[in-house]
Scaffold this motif. Structure first.
Motif, PDB file in Angstrom:
ATOM      1  N   ARG A  38      -2.950  -2.035 -18.516  1.00 50.75           N
ATOM      2  CA  ARG A  38      -4.331  -2.070 -18.018  1.00 50.75           C
ATOM      3  C   ARG A  38      -4.617  -0.878 -17.115  1.00 50.75           C
ATOM      4  O   ARG A  38      -5.703  -0.308 -17.156  1.00 50.75           O
ATOM      5  CB  ARG A  38      -4.582  -3.364 -17.249  1.00 50.75           C
ATOM      6  CG  ARG A  38      -4.773  -4.542 -18.148  1.00 50.75           C
ATOM      7  CD  ARG A  38      -5.273  -5.729 -17.389  1.00 50.75           C
ATOM      8  NE  ARG A  38      -5.528  -6.828 -18.296  1.00 50.75           N
ATOM      9  CZ  ARG A  38      -6.149  -7.929 -17.960  1.00 50.75           C
ATOM     10  NH1 ARG A  38      -6.567  -8.088 -16.721  1.00 50.75           N
ATOM     11  NH2 ARG A  38      -6.346  -8.878 -18.836  1.00 50.75           N
ATOM     12  N   ALA A  39      -3.639  -0.496 -16.320  1.00 49.39           N
ATOM     13  CA  ALA A  39      -3.826   0.678 -15.460  1.00 49.39           C
ATOM     14  C   ALA A  39      -4.001   1.931 -16.302  1.00 49.39           C
ATOM     15  O   ALA A  39      -4.837   2.780 -15.989  1.00 49.39           O
ATOM     16  CB  ALA A  39      -2.635   0.823 -14.517  1.00 49.39           C
ATOM     17  N   ASN A  40      -3.244   2.043 -17.377  1.00 46.20           N
ATOM     18  CA  ASN A  40      -3.387   3.203 -18.264  1.00 46.20           C
ATOM     19  C   ASN A  40      -4.760   3.231 -18.909  1.00 46.20           C
ATOM     20  O   ASN A  40      -5.372   4.298 -19.052  1.00 46.20           O
ATOM     21  CB  ASN A  40      -2.299   3.191 -19.333  1.00 46.20           C
ATOM     22  CG  ASN A  40      -0.936   3.534 -18.769  1.00 46.20           C
ATOM     23  OD1 ASN A  40      -0.836   4.149 -17.715  1.00 46.20           O
ATOM     24  ND2 ASN A  40       0.103   3.126 -19.460  1.00 46.20           N
ATOM     25  N   GLU A  41      -5.280   2.064 -19.299  1.00 48.05           N
ATOM     26  CA  GLU A  41      -6.618   2.007 -19.888  1.00 48.05           C
ATOM     27  C   GLU A  41      -7.672   2.428 -18.863  1.00 48.05           C
ATOM     28  O   GLU A  41      -8.611   3.159 -19.197  1.00 48.05           O
ATOM     29  CB  GLU A  41      -6.920   0.591 -20.385  1.00 48.05           C
ATOM     30  CG  GLU A  41      -6.145   0.185 -21.610  1.00 48.05           C
ATOM     31  CD  GLU A  41      -6.367  -1.270 -21.987  1.00 48.05           C
ATOM     32  OE1 GLU A  41      -7.158  -1.962 -21.305  1.00 48.05           O
ATOM     33  OE2 GLU A  41      -5.747  -1.716 -22.955  1.00 48.05           O
ATOM     34  N   GLN A  42      -7.515   1.975 -17.615  1.00 47.88           N
ATOM     35  CA  GLN A  42      -8.471   2.348 -16.584  1.00 47.88           C
ATOM     36  C   GLN A  42      -8.419   3.846 -16.304  1.00 47.88           C
ATOM     37  O   GLN A  42      -9.455   4.481 -16.087  1.00 47.88           O
ATOM     38  CB  GLN A  42      -8.201   1.565 -15.300  1.00 47.88           C
ATOM     39  CG  GLN A  42      -8.576   0.106 -15.408  1.00 47.88           C
ATOM     40  CD  GLN A  42      -8.281  -0.667 -14.141  1.00 47.88           C
ATOM     41  OE1 GLN A  42      -7.631  -0.166 -13.232  1.00 47.88           O
ATOM     42  NE2 GLN A  42      -8.755  -1.898 -14.088  1.00 47.88           N
ATOM     43  N   ILE A  43      -7.241   4.421 -16.328  1.00 52.09           N
ATOM     44  CA  ILE A  43      -7.111   5.865 -16.119  1.00 52.09           C
ATOM     45  C   ILE A  43      -7.808   6.625 -17.239  1.00 52.09           C
ATOM     46  O   ILE A  43      -8.514   7.608 -16.989  1.00 52.09           O
ATOM     47  CB  ILE A  43      -5.628   6.262 -16.015  1.00 52.09           C
ATOM     48  CG1 ILE A  43      -5.055   5.762 -14.685  1.00 52.09           C
ATOM     49  CG2 ILE A  43      -5.445   7.765 -16.134  1.00 52.09           C
ATOM     50  CD1 ILE A  43      -3.559   5.916 -14.561  1.00 52.09           C
ATOM     51  N   GLU A  44      -7.641   6.176 -18.477  1.00 51.62           N
ATOM     52  CA  GLU A  44      -8.315   6.829 -19.606  1.00 51.62           C
ATOM     53  C   GLU A  44      -9.827   6.736 -19.456  1.00 51.62           C
ATOM     54  O   GLU A  44     -10.547   7.713 -19.708  1.00 51.62           O
ATOM     55  CB  GLU A  44      -7.874   6.195 -20.918  1.00 51.62           C
ATOM     56  CG  GLU A  44      -6.454   6.529 -21.323  1.00 51.62           C
ATOM     57  CD  GLU A  44      -6.021   5.803 -22.585  1.00 51.62           C
ATOM     58  OE1 GLU A  44      -6.865   5.129 -23.222  1.00 51.62           O
ATOM     59  OE2 GLU A  44      -4.834   5.898 -22.929  1.00 51.62           O
ATOM     60  N   LEU A  45     -10.333   5.561 -19.043  1.00 52.03           N
ATOM     61  CA  LEU A  45     -11.771   5.400 -18.862  1.00 52.03           C
ATOM     62  C   LEU A  45     -12.290   6.290 -17.734  1.00 52.03           C
ATOM     63  O   LEU A  45     -13.373   6.890 -17.853  1.00 52.03           O
ATOM     64  CB  LEU A  45     -12.113   3.935 -18.579  1.00 52.03           C
ATOM     65  CG  LEU A  45     -11.946   2.974 -19.751  1.00 52.03           C
ATOM     66  CD1 LEU A  45     -12.146   1.536 -19.288  1.00 52.03           C
ATOM     67  CD2 LEU A  45     -12.929   3.314 -20.859  1.00 52.03           C
ATOM     68  N   LEU A  46     -11.541   6.396 -16.657  1.00 51.64           N
ATOM     69  CA  LEU A  46     -11.962   7.256 -15.553  1.00 51.64           C
ATOM     70  C   LEU A  46     -11.962   8.729 -15.953  1.00 51.64           C
ATOM     71  O   LEU A  46     -12.843   9.490 -15.546  1.00 51.64           O
ATOM     72  CB  LEU A  46     -11.062   7.036 -14.337  1.00 51.64           C
ATOM     73  CG  LEU A  46     -11.266   5.715 -13.596  1.00 51.64           C
ATOM     74  CD1 LEU A  46     -10.185   5.533 -12.539  1.00 51.64           C
ATOM     75  CD2 LEU A  46     -12.641   5.658 -12.962  1.00 51.64           C
ATOM     76  N   GLU A  47     -10.987   9.131 -16.747  1.00 50.86           N
ATOM     77  CA  GLU A  47     -10.963  10.519 -17.222  1.00 50.86           C
ATOM     78  C   GLU A  47     -12.143  10.801 -18.135  1.00 50.86           C
ATOM     79  O   GLU A  47     -12.749  11.877 -18.065  1.00 50.86           O
ATOM     80  CB  GLU A  47      -9.645  10.808 -17.933  1.00 50.86           C
ATOM     81  CG  GLU A  47      -8.465  10.924 -16.986  1.00 50.86           C
ATOM     82  CD  GLU A  47      -7.136  11.103 -17.704  1.00 50.86           C
ATOM     83  OE1 GLU A  47      -7.097  10.935 -18.947  1.00 50.86           O
ATOM     84  OE2 GLU A  47      -6.144  11.412 -17.024  1.00 50.86           O
ATOM     85  N   ALA A  48     -12.502   9.837 -18.991  1.00 53.19           N
ATOM     86  CA  ALA A  48     -13.670  10.008 -19.856  1.00 53.19           C
ATOM     87  C   ALA A  48     -14.948  10.090 -19.023  1.00 53.19           C
ATOM     88  O   ALA A  48     -15.838  10.898 -19.300  1.00 53.19           O
ATOM     89  CB  ALA A  48     -13.761   8.856 -20.851  1.00 53.19           C
ATOM     90  N   LEU A  49     -15.023   9.273 -17.987  1.00 51.19           N
ATOM     91  CA  LEU A  49     -16.185   9.296 -17.106  1.00 51.19           C
ATOM     92  C   LEU A  49     -16.293  10.627 -16.377  1.00 51.19           C
ATOM     93  O   LEU A  49     -17.379  11.196 -16.254  1.00 51.19           O
ATOM     94  CB  LEU A  49     -16.096   8.150 -16.095  1.00 51.19           C
ATOM     95  CG  LEU A  49     -17.250   7.971 -15.137  1.00 51.19           C
ATOM     96  CD1 LEU A  49     -18.525   7.629 -15.886  1.00 51.19           C
ATOM     97  CD2 LEU A  49     -16.929   6.891 -14.129  1.00 51.19           C
ATOM     98  N   LEU A  50     -15.178  11.148 -15.922  1.00 54.64           N
ATOM     99  CA  LEU A  50     -15.162  12.448 -15.248  1.00 54.64           C
ATOM    100  C   LEU A  50     -15.628  13.552 -16.192  1.00 54.64           C
ATOM    101  O   LEU A  50     -16.413  14.425 -15.801  1.00 54.64           O
ATOM    102  CB  LEU A  50     -13.756  12.754 -14.734  1.00 54.64           C
ATOM    103  CG  LEU A  50     -13.564  14.100 -14.054  1.00 54.64           C
ATOM    104  CD1 LEU A  50     -14.388  14.164 -12.774  1.00 54.64           C
ATOM    105  CD2 LEU A  50     -12.099  14.339 -13.769  1.00 54.64           C
ATOM    106  N   ASP A  51     -15.171  13.503 -17.435  1.00 54.35           N
ATOM    107  CA  ASP A  51     -15.582  14.505 -18.421  1.00 54.35           C
ATOM    108  C   ASP A  51     -17.088  14.440 -18.663  1.00 54.35           C
ATOM    109  O   ASP A  51     -17.764  15.476 -18.711  1.00 54.35           O
ATOM    110  CB  ASP A  51     -14.812  14.283 -19.727  1.00 54.35           C
ATOM    111  CG  ASP A  51     -15.081  15.367 -20.742  1.00 54.35           C
ATOM    112  OD1 ASP A  51     -15.142  16.552 -20.346  1.00 54.35           O
ATOM    113  OD2 ASP A  51     -15.237  15.028 -21.940  1.00 54.35           O
TER     114      ASP A  51
END
Length: 94
Positions: A38-51
């Motif tokens: 779940r932490a990895n999924e949240q990190i991916e979502l945050l990176e997409a949001l940053l992009d």
């Protein structure tokens, strides 16, 4: 006879303890693995949001630059003297 019975009970207790520790270890591994994924999924979502935010920032800068009024010639502005420099503004006291 009692020696055989006591050693059998100790072996059975040792086996039960091993199985119990194995089950507890597997349950702990499950929850740690789940939290990690779940932490990895949240990190991916945050990176997409940053992009996406970076893209929006670039688009906003382009939009602001396109809507910016054109600058007048600097020679014309140098000859015009602002009136605010000559006059001191006072606020009347009450």
């Amino acid at each position: 006879m009692s020696d055989l019975l006591n050693s059998g009970v100790l072996n059975l207790a040792s086996l039960a303890m091993s199985v119990l520790l194995l089950v507890v270890g597997l349950v702990l591994w499950f929850f740690v693995n789940r939290a990690s994924s779940r932490a990895n999924e949240q990190i991916e979502l945050l990176e997409a949001l940053l992009d996406q935010q970076k893209r929006q920032t670039v688009l906003l800068r382009r939009l602001c630059e396109a809507n910016e009024p054109e600058k007048e010639e600097p020679a014309v502005q140098a000859n015009v003297k602002p009136q605010d420099d000559d006059m001191i503004r006072l606020v009347a006291e009450r």
